[in-house]
Design a protein around this motif. Structure first.
Motif, mmCIF file in Angstrom:
data_model
loop_
_atom_site.group_PDB
_atom_site.id
_atom_site.type_symbol
_atom_site.label_atom_id
_atom_site.label_comp_id
_atom_site.label_asym_id
_atom_site.label_seq_id
_atom_site.Cartn_x
_atom_site.Cartn_y
_atom_site.Cartn_z
ATOM 1 N N ARG A 129 0.838 -1.200 0.000
ATOM 2 C CA ARG A 129 0.000 0.000 0.000
ATOM 3 C C ARG A 129 0.870 1.247 0.000
ATOM 4 N NH1 ARG A 129 -3.939 -0.535 4.093
ATOM 5 N NH2 ARG A 129 -5.323 -1.282 2.485
ATOM 6 N N ARG A 130 1.920 1.269 0.823
ATOM 7 C CA ARG A 130 2.834 2.421 0.857
ATOM 8 C C ARG A 130 3.523 2.587 -0.494
ATOM 9 N NH1 ARG A 130 3.900 0.528 6.169
ATOM 10 N NH2 ARG A 130 5.680 -0.667 5.410
ATOM 11 N N ARG A 131 3.938 1.476 -1.096
ATOM 12 C CA ARG A 131 4.608 1.532 -2.394
ATOM 13 C C ARG A 131 3.682 2.105 -3.454
ATOM 14 N NH1 ARG A 131 4.804 -1.172 -6.890
ATOM 15 N NH2 ARG A 131 3.443 -2.857 -6.208
ATOM 16 N N ARG A 132 2.437 1.630 -3.488
ATOM 17 C CA ARG A 132 1.470 2.144 -4.466
ATOM 18 C C ARG A 132 1.180 3.622 -4.243
ATOM 19 N NH1 ARG A 132 -1.164 -2.822 -3.428
ATOM 20 N NH2 ARG A 132 -2.672 -1.742 -2.130
ATOM 21 N N THR A 133 1.117 4.039 -2.996
ATOM 22 C CA THR A 133 0.877 5.441 -2.671
ATOM 23 C C THR A 133 2.027 6.304 -3.159
ATOM 24 O OG1 THR A 133 -0.431 4.815 -0.746
ATOM 25 C CG2 THR A 133 0.384 7.060 -0.811
ATOM 26 N N ARG A 134 3.267 5.830 -2.971
ATOM 27 C CA ARG A 134 4.433 6.599 -3.443
ATOM 28 C C ARG A 134 4.451 6.684 -4.963
ATOM 29 N NH1 ARG A 134 7.354 3.770 0.789
ATOM 30 N NH2 ARG A 134 7.910 2.222 -0.763
ATOM 31 N N ILE A 135 4.061 5.636 -5.643
ATOM 32 C CA ILE A 135 4.058 5.629 -7.103
ATOM 33 C C ILE A 135 3.050 6.643 -7.634
ATOM 34 C CG2 ILE A 135 3.464 4.258 -9.148
ATOM 35 C CD1 ILE A 135 4.705 1.838 -7.681
ATOM 36 N N ARG A 136 1.874 6.730 -7.008
ATOM 37 C CA ARG A 136 0.832 7.682 -7.437
ATOM 38 C C ARG A 136 1.214 9.122 -7.189
ATOM 39 N NH1 ARG A 136 -3.731 4.734 -4.333
ATOM 40 N NH2 ARG A 136 -3.574 2.734 -5.338
ATOM 41 N N SER A 137 2.035 9.359 -6.180
ATOM 42 C CA SER A 137 2.398 10.749 -5.807
ATOM 43 C C SER A 137 3.307 11.388 -6.804
ATOM 44 C CB SER A 137 3.067 10.783 -4.455
ATOM 45 O OG SER A 137 2.293 10.144 -3.488
#
Length: 122
Positions: free
Chosen positions: A114-122
């Motif tokens: 979830r953290r990885r996906r959030t960083r990718i979207r940012s």
């Protein structure tokens, strides 16, 4: 020490104190149940220290509340989390240690994804 630097967790501490007193526990008894000294409970309630996640779970369990409520999340979320925590506790009760470790690892994996996906979207 100023109130801002020494008592950063004051609201959390107040909710812990309220939950403890509603459960009819003294600081000494809650400390015994959680496995910490009464002074540590006092520090949490005064907002000087924040309990770790494992201690928060134990406090919530011993005071018949949820971590979400202790952390001050909204009521709907708190109720949903309280039910999920109770179901989870019942589901893992009696499982072998290695199965519980696998479940914990899976939870950590889901959080990291979830953290990885959030960083990718940012």
């Amino acid at each position: 020490m100023t109130a801002g630097s020494g008592y950063r967790h004051r609201e959390l501490g107040a909710r812990i104190r309220e939950a403890r007193t509603q459960a009819g526990l003294t600081q000494k008894r809650l400390g015994e149940l959680v496995g910490v000294r009464p002074h540590t409970v006092w520090c949490w309630e005064a907002g000087r220290m924040k309990p770790g996640r494992a201690n928060l779970l134990e406090i919530a369990s011993r005071c018949s509340t949820s971590v979400a409520e202790l952390e001050g999340r909204d009521q709907a979320e708190a109720e949903l989390l309280r039910e999920a925590e109770a179901e989870f506790r019942n589901a893992v009760r009696g499982l072998p240690t290695e199965d519980i470790a696998s479940i914990r690892n899976y939870i950590r994996f889901v959080r990291s994804e979830r953290r990885r996906r959030t960083r990718i979207r940012s």
